[in-house]
Design a protein around this motif. Structure first.
Motif, PDB file in Angstrom:
ATOM      1  N   ALA A 150     -16.572  47.529  37.941  1.00  0.00           N
ATOM      2  CA  ALA A 150     -17.951  47.043  37.771  1.00  0.00           C
ATOM      3  C   ALA A 150     -17.963  45.532  37.551  1.00  0.00           C
ATOM      4  O   ALA A 150     -18.817  44.819  38.100  1.00  0.00           O
ATOM      5  N   ILE A 151     -17.016  45.029  36.774  1.00  0.00           N
ATOM      6  CA  ILE A 151     -16.960  43.579  36.539  1.00  0.00           C
ATOM      7  C   ILE A 151     -16.566  42.867  37.830  1.00  0.00           C
ATOM      8  O   ILE A 151     -17.152  41.836  38.190  1.00  0.00           O
ATOM      9  N   ALA A 152     -15.595  43.418  38.550  1.00  0.00           N
ATOM     10  CA  ALA A 152     -15.159  42.786  39.803  1.00  0.00           C
ATOM     11  C   ALA A 152     -16.324  42.705  40.789  1.00  0.00           C
ATOM     12  O   ALA A 152     -16.454  41.729  41.531  1.00  0.00           O
ATOM     13  N   ARG A 153     -17.182  43.732  40.802  1.00  0.00           N
ATOM     14  CA  ARG A 153     -18.287  43.777  41.769  1.00  0.00           C
ATOM     15  C   ARG A 153     -19.395  42.781  41.402  1.00  0.00           C
ATOM     16  O   ARG A 153     -19.836  42.001  42.230  1.00  0.00           O
ATOM     17  N   ASP A 154     -19.811  42.790  40.150  1.00  0.00           N
ATOM     18  CA  ASP A 154     -20.995  41.998  39.773  1.00  0.00           C
ATOM     19  C   ASP A 154     -20.671  40.680  39.077  1.00  0.00           C
ATOM     20  O   ASP A 154     -21.516  39.795  39.015  1.00  0.00           O
ATOM     21  N   PHE A 155     -19.460  40.588  38.525  1.00  0.00           N
ATOM     22  CA  PHE A 155     -19.103  39.377  37.769  1.00  0.00           C
ATOM     23  C   PHE A 155     -17.709  38.909  38.205  1.00  0.00           C
ATOM     24  O   PHE A 155     -16.791  38.820  37.388  1.00  0.00           O
ATOM     25  N   PRO A 156     -17.569  38.599  39.521  1.00  0.00           N
ATOM     26  CA  PRO A 156     -16.221  38.274  40.017  1.00  0.00           C
ATOM     27  C   PRO A 156     -15.587  37.082  39.300  1.00  0.00           C
ATOM     28  O   PRO A 156     -14.360  37.049  39.146  1.00  0.00           O
ATOM     29  N   LEU A 157     -16.397  36.135  38.838  1.00  0.00           N
ATOM     30  CA  LEU A 157     -15.815  34.977  38.143  1.00  0.00           C
ATOM     31  C   LEU A 157     -15.069  35.430  36.881  1.00  0.00           C
ATOM     32  O   LEU A 157     -13.963  34.955  36.593  1.00  0.00           O
ATOM     33  N   HIS A 193     -16.211  31.723  41.335  1.00  0.00           N
ATOM     34  CA  HIS A 193     -14.774  31.633  41.639  1.00  0.00           C
ATOM     35  C   HIS A 193     -14.078  30.887  40.507  1.00  0.00           C
ATOM     36  O   HIS A 193     -14.622  29.925  39.970  1.00  0.00           O
ATOM     37  N   PHE A 194     -12.885  31.363  40.145  1.00  0.00           N
ATOM     38  CA  PHE A 194     -12.090  30.677  39.130  1.00  0.00           C
ATOM     39  C   PHE A 194     -10.825  30.164  39.803  1.00  0.00           C
ATOM     40  O   PHE A 194     -10.050  30.939  40.356  1.00  0.00           O
ATOM     41  N   LEU A 195     -10.654  28.872  39.765  1.00  0.00           N
ATOM     42  CA  LEU A 195      -9.485  28.250  40.391  1.00  0.00           C
ATOM     43  C   LEU A 195      -8.628  27.644  39.296  1.00  0.00           C
ATOM     44  O   LEU A 195      -9.072  26.764  38.558  1.00  0.00           O
ATOM     45  N   LYS A 196      -7.424  28.161  39.197  1.00  0.00           N
ATOM     46  CA  LYS A 196      -6.522  27.713  38.125  1.00  0.00           C
ATOM     47  C   LYS A 196      -5.345  27.004  38.760  1.00  0.00           C
ATOM     48  O   LYS A 196      -4.674  27.568  39.620  1.00  0.00           O
ATOM     49  N   PHE A 197      -5.137  25.783  38.320  1.00  0.00           N
ATOM     50  CA  PHE A 197      -3.993  25.036  38.827  1.00  0.00           C
ATOM     51  C   PHE A 197      -2.923  24.968  37.749  1.00  0.00           C
ATOM     52  O   PHE A 197      -3.137  24.388  36.680  1.00  0.00           O
ATOM     53  N   SER A 198      -1.794  25.619  38.008  1.00  0.00           N
ATOM     54  CA  SER A 198      -0.653  25.478  37.097  1.00  0.00           C
ATOM     55  C   SER A 198       0.606  25.501  37.949  1.00  0.00           C
ATOM     56  O   SER A 198       0.658  26.186  38.964  1.00  0.00           O
ATOM     57  N   VAL A 202     -10.994  25.243  37.237  1.00  0.00           N
ATOM     58  CA  VAL A 202     -12.383  25.046  37.642  1.00  0.00           C
ATOM     59  C   VAL A 202     -13.053  26.415  37.712  1.00  0.00           C
ATOM     60  O   VAL A 202     -12.587  27.295  38.439  1.00  0.00           O
ATOM     61  N   ALA A 203     -14.113  26.570  36.929  1.00  0.00           N
ATOM     62  CA  ALA A 203     -14.917  27.788  37.006  1.00  0.00           C
ATOM     63  C   ALA A 203     -16.221  27.404  37.682  1.00  0.00           C
ATOM     64  O   ALA A 203     -16.919  26.499  37.215  1.00  0.00           O
ATOM     65  N   ALA A 204     -16.529  28.061  38.791  1.00  0.00           N
ATOM     66  CA  ALA A 204     -17.699  27.636  39.574  1.00  0.00           C
ATOM     67  C   ALA A 204     -18.581  28.819  39.935  1.00  0.00           C
ATOM     68  O   ALA A 204     -18.095  29.922  40.167  1.00  0.00           O
ATOM     69  N   MET A 205     -19.898  28.545  39.953  1.00  0.00           N
ATOM     70  CA  MET A 205     -20.886  29.509  40.446  1.00  0.00           C
ATOM     71  C   MET A 205     -21.745  28.755  41.453  1.00  0.00           C
ATOM     72  O   MET A 205     -22.152  27.618  41.188  1.00  0.00           O
ATOM     73  N   LEU A 206     -22.027  29.407  42.574  1.00  0.00           N
ATOM     74  CA  LEU A 206     -22.813  28.730  43.607  1.00  0.00           C
ATOM     75  C   LEU A 206     -23.660  29.747  44.368  1.00  0.00           C
ATOM     76  O   LEU A 206     -23.166  30.814  44.725  1.00  0.00           O
ATOM     77  N   ALA A 207     -24.929  29.393  44.568  1.00  0.00           N
ATOM     78  CA  ALA A 207     -25.785  30.168  45.467  1.00  0.00           C
ATOM     79  C   ALA A 207     -26.369  29.204  46.489  1.00  0.00           C
ATOM     80  O   ALA A 207     -26.963  28.189  46.113  1.00  0.00           O
ATOM     81  N   VAL A 208     -26.151  29.503  47.739  1.00  0.00           N
ATOM     82  CA  VAL A 208     -26.691  28.659  48.810  1.00  0.00           C
ATOM     83  C   VAL A 208     -27.765  29.469  49.543  1.00  0.00           C
ATOM     84  O   VAL A 208     -27.514  30.599  49.956  1.00  0.00           O
ATOM     85  N   ARG A 209     -28.966  28.906  49.634  1.00  0.00           N
ATOM     86  CA  ARG A 209     -30.050  29.596  50.342  1.00  0.00           C
ATOM     87  C   ARG A 209     -30.625  28.638  51.380  1.00  0.00           C
ATOM     88  O   ARG A 209     -30.947  27.486  51.041  1.00  0.00           O
ATOM     89  N   ASN A 210     -30.734  29.077  52.603  1.00  0.00           N
ATOM     90  CA  ASN A 210     -31.243  28.243  53.704  1.00  0.00           C
ATOM     91  C   ASN A 210     -30.522  26.894  53.757  1.00  0.00           C
ATOM     92  O   ASN A 210     -31.140  25.854  53.957  1.00  0.00           O
ATOM     93  N   GLY A 211     -29.220  26.952  53.524  1.00  0.00           N
ATOM     94  CA  GLY A 211     -28.417  25.732  53.649  1.00  0.00           C
ATOM     95  C   GLY A 211     -28.479  24.785  52.471  1.00  0.00           C
ATOM     96  O   GLY A 211     -27.870  23.715  52.492  1.00  0.00           O
ATOM     97  N   THR A 212     -29.244  25.162  51.427  1.00  0.00           N
ATOM     98  CA  THR A 212     -29.300  24.261  50.273  1.00  0.00           C
ATOM     99  C   THR A 212     -28.889  25.016  49.002  1.00  0.00           C
ATOM    100  O   THR A 212     -28.946  26.243  48.939  1.00  0.00           O
ATOM    101  N   CYS A 213     -28.505  24.258  47.994  1.00  0.00           N
ATOM    102  CA  CYS A 213     -28.053  24.855  46.719  1.00  0.00           C
ATOM    103  C   CYS A 213     -29.246  25.432  45.970  1.00  0.00           C
ATOM    104  O   CYS A 213     -30.183  24.701  45.635  1.00  0.00           O
ATOM    105  N   ALA A 214     -29.189  26.737  45.695  1.00  0.00           N
ATOM    106  CA  ALA A 214     -30.217  27.359  44.858  1.00  0.00           C
ATOM    107  C   ALA A 214     -29.739  27.428  43.408  1.00  0.00           C
ATOM    108  O   ALA A 214     -30.539  27.442  42.474  1.00  0.00           O
TER     109      ALA A 214
END
Lengths: 282, 155
Positions: A84-91, A180-185, A196-208
């Motif tokens: 359930a976490i992987a599906r709805d809260f992948p970060l 997405h969580f990007l860990k550099f080690s 870097v912990a990031a959340m992004l929603a793109v709608r019609n080519g722009t950041c929502a």
């Protein structure tokens, strides 16, 4: 240290009472950080109050409004493996999967990781980017503190003496947002040199929606809401993302340590922020 | 001193331990089970790995007092009647032991993996062993040994 008391209460109320009863008492859950600190003689608790045998304290539950509630003693392994976490809260799931090694994840808990407040650990940045809330229990009741306000300084949180982290509450990601969580080690399973912990929603080519928090980049997770707002309604071009990364780098204040110099870590920020957001957009 | 009753390699043990005493210290000093090794004492190296209710865990990061009712298995519990386990035998035949200090942790981690997943891929094996350091750097033969043990597991 021979006369240190050890308690295994079976309710949170009893744990709070025991914690308040002895000055210098400390909570222990999975012990994956605290016992390492005991072994290094960095802490000398007057008493230890284990939270490990409190039934239900590690429960993971989805609320009706889409919010995720992760009980304090949920282990990293349980969070990493929850479908359930992987599906709805992948970060959150990706973050849990990258904490240390399997034997540490099997016992270390989210409540312990949060209460320790180490900016080089993985959850803090992910929780700040997710706009999560830390639920704190005391004998007076419960209070909720946004993750961004909970982390105060190196190994310092908004927890007052006698308080216990009881849960982490994560709001459902905004419509269309992916994380997405990007860990550099340099060594697998080590603390991040930078994350870097990031959340992004793109709608019609722009950041929502956009939220980016850096781990191991200063005393607390680094986020710049103003720079994020500047991207809303605009296409997430390379230049726009570079401007956000530049704002984050300006706010960052990483340490010099064995995993990298402060300058080296700052130098990682533009590339890793771009990579994390590209991983979501593609 | 907290009293704790736990099972170690199938034997019930009752111990009076210090609150801050690790399972590693209790196993070695109180029970004389010196197969579990003290490496970094920080949870990084994996040489103290034991099975806690079947799951690989760091004995150095586990308080003995927290182990009430738990089932602990150390390397001394791997062989049956003097006969090495499938994984131990594979380590011998593959030459997966150099100085031997990481070996107990490697073997217990591999045994837990093969119990969960009889036919792991090489990546699965490497991932499962990622928390166990071999400072002789003999990883290739260790992975070979786990693969050999996997081939010998009943399908």
């Amino acid at each position: 240290m021979a006369d240190v008391a050890y308690h295994e209460p079976e309710t949170l109320e009893r744990a709070l009472a025991l914690l308040g009863a002895t000055e210098g008492a400390r909570c222990i859950a999975g012990g994956q950080t605290l016992v390492a600190m005991l072994n290094a003689r960095l802490v000398e608790p007057a008493a230890l109050v284990s939270l490990a045998r409190i039934p239900g304290l590690g429960r993971i539950a989805g609320e009706a409004d889409g919010t995720l509630r992760i009980g304090a003693t949920a282990t990293h392994a349980v969070v990493a493996e929850s479908a359930a976490i992987a599906r709805d809260f992948p970060l959150i799931a990706e973050t849990a999967r990258l904490i240390a090694h399997p034997p540490i994840r099997a016992f270390g808990t989210i409540g312990g990781a949060v209460a320790h407040g180490d900016p080089a650990s993985d959850y803090p940045a992910a929780l700040v980017a997710s706009d999560a809330v830390i639920e704190i229990a005391s004998l007076e009741g419960r209070r909720n503190v946004p993750a961004a306000a909970f982390f105060v300084d190196y190994l310092t949180t908004a927890l007052d003496p006698g308080e216990i982290v009881s849960a982490v509450i994560v709001p459902h990601p905004p419509a269309g947002a992916r994380g997405h969580f990007l860990k550099f080690s340099r060594v697998d399973g080590d603390y991040a040199t930078l994350s870097v912990a990031a959340m992004l929603a793109v709608r019609n080519g722009t950041c929502a929606h956009i939220a980016v928090a850096l781990g191991a980049a200063g005393p607390v997770p680094v986020r710049d809401r103003e720079a994020e707002r500047a991207l809303i309604g605009k296409p997430p071009t390379r230049e726009a993302i570079a401007a956000l990364a530049e704002a984050l780098a300006a706010k960052s204040d990483p340490v010099d340590d064995v995993r990298g110099s402060s300058a080296y870590r700052k130098g990682l920020i533009p590339g890793l922020v771009a990579r994390a957001l590209a991983a979501i957009a593609n | 001193m907290p009293d704790v009753t736990l099972t170690v390699n199938g034997e019930r043990e009752r111990l009076a331990v210090d609150a801050t005493e690790t399972l590693l210290d209790a196993l070695r000093a109180r029970l004389g089970l010196n197969g579990t090794k003290l490496g970094c004492n920080q949870g990084v190296c994996g040489s103290c790995t034991v099975l806690i209710d079947g799951t690989p865990g760091r004995a150095c990061l586990t308080l003995a007092a927290s182990c009430g009712g738990r089932d602990i298995r150390t390397i001394e519990g791997s062989a049956t009647g003097g006969k090495p386990s499938v994984v131990q035998q594979a380590f011998v035949e593959t030459g997966a032991v150099q100085c031997g200090y990481c070996t107990p942790g490697m073997i217990l981690t591999a045994e837990a993996l093969l119990k969960r997943q009889r036919k792991p891929s090489t990546d699965d094996i490497r991932h499962a062993l990622s928390g166990n350091l071999c400072r002789c750097s003999g990883y290739a033969k260790i992975v070979d040994a786990v693969r050999l043990a996997s081939e010998r597991m009943p399908a």
